[in-house]
Scaffold this active site. Structure first.
Site, mmCIF file in Angstrom:
data_model
loop_
_atom_site.group_PDB
_atom_site.id
_atom_site.type_symbol
_atom_site.label_atom_id
_atom_site.label_comp_id
_atom_site.label_asym_id
_atom_site.label_seq_id
_atom_site.Cartn_x
_atom_site.Cartn_y
_atom_site.Cartn_z
ATOM 1 N N LEU A 37 0.860 -1.179 0.000
ATOM 2 C CA LEU A 37 0.000 0.000 0.000
ATOM 3 C C LEU A 37 0.897 1.229 0.000
ATOM 4 C CD1 LEU A 37 -2.890 -0.674 2.570
ATOM 5 C CD2 LEU A 37 -3.132 -0.297 0.116
ATOM 6 N N ASP A 38 0.572 2.220 -0.823
ATOM 7 C CA ASP A 38 1.338 3.459 -0.837
ATOM 8 C C ASP A 38 1.206 4.170 0.508
ATOM 9 O OD1 ASP A 38 2.256 3.214 -3.476
ATOM 10 O OD2 ASP A 38 0.367 4.000 -4.265
#
EC number: 5.4.99.25
Length: 300
Positions: A37-38
């Site tokens: 996940l960013d």
């Protein structure tokens, strides 16, 4: 310890930061995560400890569900809120009906171009490293699968959508492409991963939960069993003879018509034993075994 944590990643940290925190809390080196996940994104990220890390590869076939906020009228170089603004245009003409019809074009198999700010490699270098140097290169289009996309609301210039998609889908690229189709540009304003296969926000843990479990001496108790990660695989129960063969690394024969890529094996006590995969000769070999081999009886 062996097991899985369903972590609710907070805003502002990387997926590797999540792994590092779990390593520290559990004092364990063998830790991995099941899907990046960013930093600006939040939500579900499965974290695997010990032998469960051997199951990470099987998550690639499960779907993910995201809640995304997309702002129209603006483009950024990263396709998200972290980037520099590169384009502005009024979106006053865009209606909810226009958005709905355009979103329907994204259902099924679609072609996406990865953002420059991504971990995809170009001639051995990560695209985000090139982007930080101001270098833009041609990216190879990729096929992504959108199983469902739902427009939840639209209050100009921001819309909220729920997206169920397959492995390798870039929600940032979807936001960018939506803006281009509408003619006004768009970027991904925020992103929450609500579900990843068997894992969802409803039963996720935050780091405060882990710290509390550590203080109470209950870290092992909050770990999910290994088989949580492979609930999507077909399963078969085998007798002791076949289990013994698998534990000893030997192939077995199964009377199965279909030939899935992998099958989860359980013993008579309903305990998860192994992952098996088919061979071309009709036999099945043990790809991953999760119970230890019993000592062989003394020949004397």
């Amino acid at each position: 310890m062996d097991g899985i944590l369903n972590i609710n990643k907070p805003f502002g940290i990387t997926s590797f930061d999540v792994v590092a925190k779990v390593r520290r809390i559990y004092s364990q080196k063998r830790v991995g995560h099941g899907g990046t996940l960013d930093p600006y994104a939040t939500g579900v990220i499965p974290v695997f400890l010990g032998r469960s890390t051997r199951l990470i590869e099987y998550l690639s076939s499960v779907s993910k569900t995201y809640l995304a906020e997309i702002e129209l009228g603006v483009e950024t170089d990263s396709y998200d809120s972290e980037g520099e603004i590169t384009f502005r245009k009024t979106c006053d003409y865009v209606t909810r009906e226009m958005i709905y019809k355009t979103l329907m074009d994204f259902q099924g198999e679609i072609i996406q171009i990865p953002p420059m700010y991504s971990a995809v490699k170009h001639r051995g270098m990560r695209l985000y490293n090139l982007a930080r140097q101001g270098i833009e290169v041609e990216r190879i289009p990729r096929v992504a699968t959108i199983y469902g996309i739902e427009l939840l609301n639209y209050t100009s210039p921001v819309l909220r959508v729920r997206i169920e998609c397959g492995h390798g889908t870039y929600i940032r690229s979807l936001a960018f492409d939506l803006g281009r189709k509408l003619g006004c540009g768009a970027y991904l304003k925020s992103l929450v991963r609500e579900a990843y296969g068997q894992f969802n926000l409803a039963n996720s843990l935050d780091f405060a939960d882990l710290e509390a479990a550590k203080c109470d001496g209950k870290l092992a108790g909050i770990l999910l069993p290994l088989e949580t990660a492979i609930g999507h695989l077909p399963r078969v129960s085998l007798d002791e003879k076949n289990i013994t063969r698998l534990v000893n690394g030997l192939e077995i024969t199964l009377d199965r018509i279909d030939k899935p890529e992998a099958v989860a094996v359980y013993n008579a006590e309903n305990s998860f034993v192994a992952i098996i995969q088919p061979e071309t000769d009709g036999t099945w070999h043990p790809a991953k075994v999760f119970i230890r081999q019993s000592p062989k009886p003394d020949a004397n």
